[in-house]
Design a protein around this motif. Structure first.
Motif, mmCIF file in Angstrom:
data_model
loop_
_atom_site.group_PDB
_atom_site.id
_atom_site.type_symbol
_atom_site.label_atom_id
_atom_site.label_comp_id
_atom_site.label_asym_id
_atom_site.label_seq_id
_atom_site.Cartn_x
_atom_site.Cartn_y
_atom_site.Cartn_z
ATOM 1 N N MET A 1 6.484 -3.777 -32.883
ATOM 2 C CA MET A 1 5.899 -2.487 -32.521
ATOM 3 C C MET A 1 6.956 -1.487 -32.023
ATOM 4 O O MET A 1 6.840 -0.925 -30.926
ATOM 5 C CB MET A 1 4.823 -2.689 -31.451
ATOM 6 C CG MET A 1 3.755 -3.712 -31.811
ATOM 7 S SD MET A 1 2.669 -3.169 -33.143
ATOM 8 C CE MET A 1 1.490 -2.184 -32.221
ATOM 9 N N PRO A 2 7.986 -1.206 -32.800
ATOM 10 C CA PRO A 2 9.039 -0.297 -32.330
ATOM 11 C C PRO A 2 8.558 1.110 -32.016
ATOM 12 O O PRO A 2 9.156 1.791 -31.166
ATOM 13 C CB PRO A 2 10.026 -0.276 -33.506
ATOM 14 C CG PRO A 2 9.780 -1.518 -34.256
ATOM 15 C CD PRO A 2 8.305 -1.777 -34.112
ATOM 16 N N HIS A 3 7.501 1.566 -32.668
ATOM 17 C CA HIS A 3 7.037 2.930 -32.401
ATOM 18 C C HIS A 3 6.532 3.070 -30.973
ATOM 19 O O HIS A 3 6.551 4.185 -30.426
ATOM 20 C CB HIS A 3 5.977 3.368 -33.415
ATOM 21 C CG HIS A 3 4.833 2.437 -33.616
ATOM 22 N ND1 HIS A 3 4.995 1.101 -33.873
ATOM 23 C CD2 HIS A 3 3.483 2.648 -33.601
ATOM 24 C CE1 HIS A 3 3.814 0.526 -34.010
ATOM 25 N NE2 HIS A 3 2.887 1.439 -33.848
ATOM 26 N N HIS A 4 6.098 1.974 -30.357
ATOM 27 C CA HIS A 4 5.697 2.006 -28.951
ATOM 28 C C HIS A 4 6.851 1.666 -28.012
ATOM 29 O O HIS A 4 6.985 2.291 -26.963
ATOM 30 C CB HIS A 4 4.543 1.019 -28.707
ATOM 31 C CG HIS A 4 3.250 1.472 -29.277
ATOM 32 N ND1 HIS A 4 2.449 2.422 -28.670
ATOM 33 C CD2 HIS A 4 2.610 1.122 -30.427
ATOM 34 C CE1 HIS A 4 1.363 2.627 -29.413
ATOM 35 N NE2 HIS A 4 1.434 1.857 -30.476
ATOM 36 N N MET A 5 7.655 0.691 -28.373
ATOM 37 C CA MET A 5 8.667 0.185 -27.458
ATOM 38 C C MET A 5 10.028 0.868 -27.619
ATOM 39 O O MET A 5 10.860 0.817 -26.706
ATOM 40 C CB MET A 5 8.835 -1.332 -27.663
ATOM 41 C CG MET A 5 7.529 -2.108 -27.565
ATOM 42 S SD MET A 5 6.541 -1.705 -26.077
ATOM 43 C CE MET A 5 7.662 -2.252 -24.792
ATOM 44 N N HIS A 6 10.254 1.506 -28.742
ATOM 45 C CA HIS A 6 11.523 2.207 -29.003
ATOM 46 C C HIS A 6 11.195 3.578 -29.599
ATOM 47 O O HIS A 6 11.707 3.966 -30.649
ATOM 48 C CB HIS A 6 12.404 1.376 -29.941
ATOM 49 C CG HIS A 6 12.692 0.005 -29.397
ATOM 50 N ND1 HIS A 6 13.776 -0.269 -28.597
ATOM 51 C CD2 HIS A 6 11.993 -1.160 -29.498
ATOM 52 C CE1 HIS A 6 13.754 -1.547 -28.240
ATOM 53 N NE2 HIS A 6 12.679 -2.099 -28.780
ATOM 54 N N VAL B 1 6.711 -6.634 -24.146
ATOM 55 C CA VAL B 1 5.422 -6.644 -23.454
ATOM 56 C C VAL B 1 4.640 -5.383 -23.800
ATOM 57 O O VAL B 1 5.188 -4.275 -23.755
ATOM 58 C CB VAL B 1 5.630 -6.728 -21.922
ATOM 59 C CG1 VAL B 1 4.302 -6.691 -21.187
ATOM 60 C CG2 VAL B 1 6.401 -7.997 -21.566
ATOM 61 N N PRO B 2 3.364 -5.500 -24.175
ATOM 62 C CA PRO B 2 2.577 -4.316 -24.535
ATOM 63 C C PRO B 2 2.504 -3.308 -23.393
ATOM 64 O O PRO B 2 2.544 -3.685 -22.215
ATOM 65 C CB PRO B 2 1.187 -4.884 -24.846
ATOM 66 C CG PRO B 2 1.403 -6.332 -25.107
ATOM 67 C CD PRO B 2 2.583 -6.740 -24.289
ATOM 68 N N PRO B 3 2.379 -2.021 -23.718
ATOM 69 C CA PRO B 3 2.172 -1.022 -22.666
ATOM 70 C C PRO B 3 0.866 -1.282 -21.920
ATOM 71 O O PRO B 3 -0.052 -1.899 -22.475
ATOM 72 C CB PRO B 3 2.100 0.309 -23.444
ATOM 73 C CG PRO B 3 2.693 0.015 -24.774
ATOM 74 C CD PRO B 3 2.438 -1.431 -25.050
ATOM 75 N N PRO B 4 0.758 -0.812 -20.689
ATOM 76 C CA PRO B 4 -0.479 -1.024 -19.925
ATOM 77 C C PRO B 4 -1.706 -0.462 -20.645
ATOM 78 O O PRO B 4 -1.658 0.630 -21.202
ATOM 79 C CB PRO B 4 -0.212 -0.260 -18.621
ATOM 80 C CG PRO B 4 1.277 -0.188 -18.507
ATOM 81 C CD PRO B 4 1.786 -0.105 -19.917
ATOM 82 N N ASP B 5 -2.772 -1.241 -20.663
ATOM 83 C CA ASP B 5 -4.057 -0.820 -21.223
ATOM 84 C C ASP B 5 -3.940 -0.418 -22.688
ATOM 85 O O ASP B 5 -4.665 0.458 -23.167
ATOM 86 C CB ASP B 5 -4.626 0.341 -20.396
ATOM 87 C CG ASP B 5 -6.132 0.478 -20.543
ATOM 88 O OD1 ASP B 5 -6.778 -0.527 -20.879
ATOM 89 O OD2 ASP B 5 -6.646 1.592 -20.353
ATOM 90 N N MET C 1 -0.983 5.037 -33.829
ATOM 91 C CA MET C 1 0.178 5.867 -34.173
ATOM 92 C C MET C 1 0.246 7.127 -33.318
ATOM 93 O O MET C 1 1.322 7.525 -32.859
ATOM 94 C CB MET C 1 0.120 6.226 -35.654
ATOM 95 C CG MET C 1 0.116 5.028 -36.591
ATOM 96 S SD MET C 1 1.630 4.055 -36.505
ATOM 97 C CE MET C 1 2.739 5.060 -37.493
ATOM 98 N N THR C 2 -0.897 7.768 -33.085
ATOM 99 C CA THR C 2 -0.866 8.995 -32.278
ATOM 100 C C THR C 2 -0.512 8.684 -30.825
ATOM 101 O O THR C 2 0.183 9.458 -30.167
ATOM 102 C CB THR C 2 -2.205 9.742 -32.344
ATOM 103 O OG1 THR C 2 -3.266 8.882 -31.906
ATOM 104 C CG2 THR C 2 -2.494 10.215 -33.764
#
Length: 321
Positions: free
Chosen positions: A294-299, A208-212, A72-73
């Motif tokens: 995973m919208p908190h990462h992608m949006h 697609v997941p963020p890098p690393d 989350m952070t």
């Protein structure tokens, strides 16, 4: 007798390998925050950025299954931190938090109570709870049981309602009293390491997941036997707890926004997000076309904007009283 000794030897080798893996993971992903005492143990809490402002609720980030506060952070702390006091917590038994009640802590009510106690210990009086996935049942339980703490809700791809079918077999196995600890301390961590990248891709799909992502989110922490077992208990017991609370959501009376990807293959927007939005008066549903779990990462902008809006609404309601 010979085959018994051979099996025992294999089990010991697997257990030793799993322990080495766990120690390596812990060295790679040490605690980032502080330990806050609660009854029977302590919770790991990460405070980010701006100090608490008078009359403004803090933002409490609560992670889902197979994760920890870093998920989350990583997504939200930097985006919110210049203006808001952000607090993230490892749920009991996850990340670096203790699980003082053992399996009893799979209960959303127990987790909510421990998180509420931790917030009181660090002087946080009001929060907007931002919860992802499984933590949807913890956030709604917080709102039901601790309305003095919860000023608003932002539910991201939440689990809130009963669903057809069960859960993956390995969760039920790992939650079994005798076989579970053995499985969690031998085969599960090693197999989980091999399958982790595929599981992450599945969570983000069709995006697609963020890098690393795995390393930056400290996801490998879930492979440690104690967290693997706690995670399995949470997931295995989840349906029973959901069935015990979903009829009460109409009692939630705080500003609420629910965000869900329309292409989420992990949790159903119809079963969960549409249903909970219909029960909470005045709540708002944001559906994201083509988005996964995973919208908190992608949006992030959409999610962060919804959080800021709920914080502002909660602050306005407090000032109007």
């Amino acid at each position: 007798m010979t085959w018994i000794l051979a099996v025992a030897g294999v089990v010991l080798l697997l257990a030793a390998a799993a322990q080495v893996l766990a120690l390596r993971i812990e060295r790679t992903h040490p605690p980032e925050g502080r330990f806050v005492p609660v009854v029977g143990g302590r919770l790991h809490v990460v405070e980010a950025t701006a100090p608490v402002a008078a009359g403004v609720p803090s933002v409490l980030l609560v992670h889902g299954a197979s994760g920890n506060s870093a998920d989350m952070t990583l997504a939200l702390a930097a985006r919110l931190g210049d203006r808001h006091h952000v607090v993230a917590v490892d749920r009991p038994g996850h990340g670096w938090s203790d699980r003082p009640g053992g399996r009893a802590d799979s209960s959303p009510a127990r987790q909510a109570s421990l998180i509420r106690e931790a917030m009181a210990r660090i002087g946080v009086e009001r929060v907007v709870v931002v919860a992802h996935s499984l933590a949807g049942v913890v956030a709604t339980r917080l709102a039901l049981d601790h309305p003095d703490l919860v000023a608003g809700l932002v539910l991201v791809s939440p689990v809130t309602h009963p669903w057809p079918g069960g859960v993956a077999w390995y969760y039920d196995l790992a939650a079994t009293p005798v076989a579970g600890p053995l499985f969690a301390r031998t085969i599960a961590p090693l197999a989980g390491r091999l399958l982790m990248d595929g599981g992450i891709r599945g969570s983000f799909a069709p995006e697609v997941p963020p890098p690393d992502y795995a390393q930056r989110s400290a996801t490998p922490l879930v492979l440690r036997p104690r967290q693997f077992e706690a995670n399995a208990q949470d997931v295995s017991d989840l349906l029973v707890h959901v069935e015990g609370q979903f009829r009460d959501y109409g009692r939630i009376a705080v500003p609420t926004t629910v965000i869900h990807g329309e292409s989420d293959s992990v949790t159903s927007a119809t079963i969960h997000s549409r249903a909970v939005t219909a029960q909470i008066a005045g709540s708002r549903l944001i559906l994201l076309p083509g988005a996964g779990h995973m919208p908190h990462h992608m949006h992030t902008e959409t999610v962060a904007g919804a959080i800021v809006e709920i914080v502002d609404r909660a602050r306005g309601l407090a000032q109007a009283r």
